[in-house]
Motif scaffolding. Sequence first.
Motif, mmCIF file in Angstrom:
data_model
loop_
_atom_site.group_PDB
_atom_site.id
_atom_site.type_symbol
_atom_site.label_atom_id
_atom_site.label_comp_id
_atom_site.label_asym_id
_atom_site.label_seq_id
_atom_site.Cartn_x
_atom_site.Cartn_y
_atom_site.Cartn_z
ATOM 1 N N LEU A 108 0.845 -1.191 0.000
ATOM 2 C CA LEU A 108 0.000 0.000 0.000
ATOM 3 C C LEU A 108 0.882 1.243 0.000
ATOM 4 C CD1 LEU A 108 -2.840 1.298 0.278
ATOM 5 C CD2 LEU A 108 -2.514 1.161 2.768
ATOM 6 N N ASP A 109 0.696 2.116 -0.989
ATOM 7 C CA ASP A 109 1.502 3.333 -1.083
ATOM 8 C C ASP A 109 0.721 4.595 -0.735
ATOM 9 O OD1 ASP A 109 3.786 1.982 -1.825
ATOM 10 O OD2 ASP A 109 3.428 2.216 -3.968
ATOM 11 N N ARG A 110 -0.566 4.590 -1.049
ATOM 12 C CA ARG A 110 -1.354 5.815 -0.849
ATOM 13 C C ARG A 110 -2.844 5.465 -0.769
ATOM 14 N NH1 ARG A 110 -0.873 11.360 -4.102
ATOM 15 N NH2 ARG A 110 1.179 10.511 -4.508
ATOM 16 N N ILE A 111 -3.545 6.179 0.093
ATOM 17 C CA ILE A 111 -5.005 6.114 0.060
ATOM 18 C C ILE A 111 -5.485 7.415 -0.564
ATOM 19 C CG2 ILE A 111 -7.120 6.054 1.418
ATOM 20 C CD1 ILE A 111 -5.738 4.240 3.372
ATOM 21 N N LEU A 112 -6.145 7.305 -1.686
ATOM 22 C CA LEU A 112 -6.641 8.487 -2.385
ATOM 23 C C LEU A 112 -7.866 9.052 -1.676
ATOM 24 C CD1 LEU A 112 -6.334 7.042 -5.996
ATOM 25 C CD2 LEU A 112 -4.783 8.672 -4.911
ATOM 26 N N HIS A 113 -8.864 8.209 -1.480
ATOM 27 C CA HIS A 113 -10.102 8.605 -0.807
ATOM 28 C C HIS A 113 -10.702 7.383 -0.135
ATOM 29 C CE1 HIS A 113 -10.389 12.552 -2.843
ATOM 30 N NE2 HIS A 113 -9.890 11.926 -3.874
ATOM 31 N N ALA A 114 -11.427 7.611 0.950
ATOM 32 C CA ALA A 114 -12.145 6.530 1.625
ATOM 33 C C ALA A 114 -13.328 7.127 2.369
ATOM 34 C CB ALA A 114 -11.229 5.786 2.598
ATOM 35 N N LEU A 148 -11.577 9.864 4.737
ATOM 36 C CA LEU A 148 -10.129 10.095 4.735
ATOM 37 C C LEU A 148 -9.705 10.426 3.317
ATOM 38 C CD1 LEU A 148 -7.456 8.024 6.578
ATOM 39 C CD2 LEU A 148 -7.172 8.483 4.156
ATOM 40 N N GLU A 149 -8.763 11.350 3.208
ATOM 41 C CA GLU A 149 -8.283 11.763 1.888
ATOM 42 C C GLU A 149 -6.767 11.917 1.899
ATOM 43 O OE1 GLU A 149 -10.201 14.964 -0.786
ATOM 44 O OE2 GLU A 149 -8.615 16.042 0.273
ATOM 45 N N GLY A 150 -6.122 11.379 0.884
ATOM 46 C CA GLY A 150 -4.734 11.686 0.590
ATOM 47 C C GLY A 150 -3.702 11.183 1.576
#
Length: 219
Positions: free
Chosen positions: A57-63, A168-170
């Motif tokens: 996992l490198d990044r969460i864009l949006h959740a 959550l964002e970014g």
Amino acid sequence: MGTYYIAVEAHDPEGQNSMPEGALYGGEARFFVLMADDLGDALMVLSNSIVVNGLRLDRILHAGDVEAFDDEILPFEVDIDEMVEAAQSSGEICVSEPHPFEPDATDGTGSGVFACCIDACDPEWADEDEGAYLGHYQLAVMKAQTATEALQMLVAEFEAEGIILIALEGLVDAEAFPFDGYEFEFEEEDAVGDVLDDGGMILSNAYAYGPQEPQKLDS
């Protein structure tokens, strides 16, 4: 149980095999829908699944909750209704096709700190401002070597404080996080440097919103 969406960027060790000739593999975007007790639980379940499947996992864009999903946040199309139906009927994680991309020099080089913007609800705040408070936006910076570690810290800290994650964002390496795109301030002059030295997590000031105000994470 609720139904949640999570858009991420991940790295597949075999990803180069899916790239056209002459193109370099930098990672892949994926979109997930799953059922969970709350968003924090959904994030933990998904991060564990990503590891089990041999990805990083490198990044969460949006959740967030699928009811709040806006397809304009994604650079690719998903059939959210079909994915929600599949996740709810099977009880399993529903995932889109991978969307590979080439390396991006702005993604950060491993600063040891991650940052994100959160939409959350603090029950104590709600009790104090009964009827006027629905939630708040806030930035968080965490000392972590990986996105998974940062996510685990964020969810655990909020759970310990009884704070409910709404969206959550970014979540990304602090070097790649667009701090200038948000109108938040930290008490610390150099929050990223301080958390790198001292560890843990530092939160910015918070902006509360009421029941009639539109929910929007960025400035």
